[in-house]
Design a protein around this motif. Structure first.
Motif, short mmCIF file in Angstrom:
data_model
loop_
_atom_site.label_atom_id
_atom_site.label_comp_id
_atom_site.label_asym_id
_atom_site.label_seq_id
_atom_site.Cartn_x
_atom_site.Cartn_y
_atom_site.Cartn_z
N GLU A 20 -6.79 86.58 -3.90
CA GLU A 20 -6.98 85.57 -2.96
C GLU A 20 -6.26 84.24 -3.19
O GLU A 20 -5.94 83.67 -2.36
N GLN A 21 -6.31 83.63 -4.60
CA GLN A 21 -5.69 82.43 -4.53
C GLN A 21 -3.91 82.62 -4.41
O GLN A 21 -3.38 81.72 -3.83
N ALA A 26 0.36 81.25 -0.95
CA ALA A 26 1.64 81.78 -0.31
C ALA A 26 1.36 81.16 1.20
O ALA A 26 2.58 80.83 2.07
N ALA A 27 0.29 80.84 1.75
CA ALA A 27 0.19 80.15 3.11
C ALA A 27 0.58 78.82 3.27
O ALA A 27 1.22 78.36 4.43
N THR A 28 0.77 78.16 2.35
CA THR A 28 1.39 76.79 2.18
C THR A 28 2.81 76.77 1.74
O THR A 28 3.52 75.76 1.87
N LYS A 40 -6.89 82.49 9.81
CA LYS A 40 -7.56 83.66 10.29
C LYS A 40 -7.29 84.60 9.31
O LYS A 40 -8.37 85.48 8.98
N GLN A 41 -5.98 84.70 8.90
CA GLN A 41 -5.80 85.87 7.78
C GLN A 41 -6.45 85.58 6.73
O GLN A 41 -6.97 86.69 6.12
#
Length: 60
Positions: A20-21, A26-28, A40-41
């Motif tokens: 999760e972390q 990775a999203a940033t 959303k993902q």
């Protein structure tokens, strides 16, 4: 409960939390911000992860 199985369950729960972390991080990575689609993902990943953790904890 078998102590080896219990250890594996605890290990899997830890790995899920790390996952999760890692997804959050990775999203940033690409532009430094979390987009609406990424949000959303991440929400779906969090929900699925929490369900799995809950199931594992019920086994313990």
């Amino acid at each position: 409960m078998n102590s080896y199985i219990d250890s594996q369950i605890l290990n899997m729960i830890a790995m899920i939390r790390v996952f999760e972390q890692s997804c959050q991080s990775a999203a940033t990575k690409d532009d430094g911000k979390i987009s609406r689609d990424e949000e959303k993902q991440l929400k779906k990943i969090k929900i699925a992860s929490q369900k799995f953790i809950k199931e594992l904890e019920n086994i313990r």
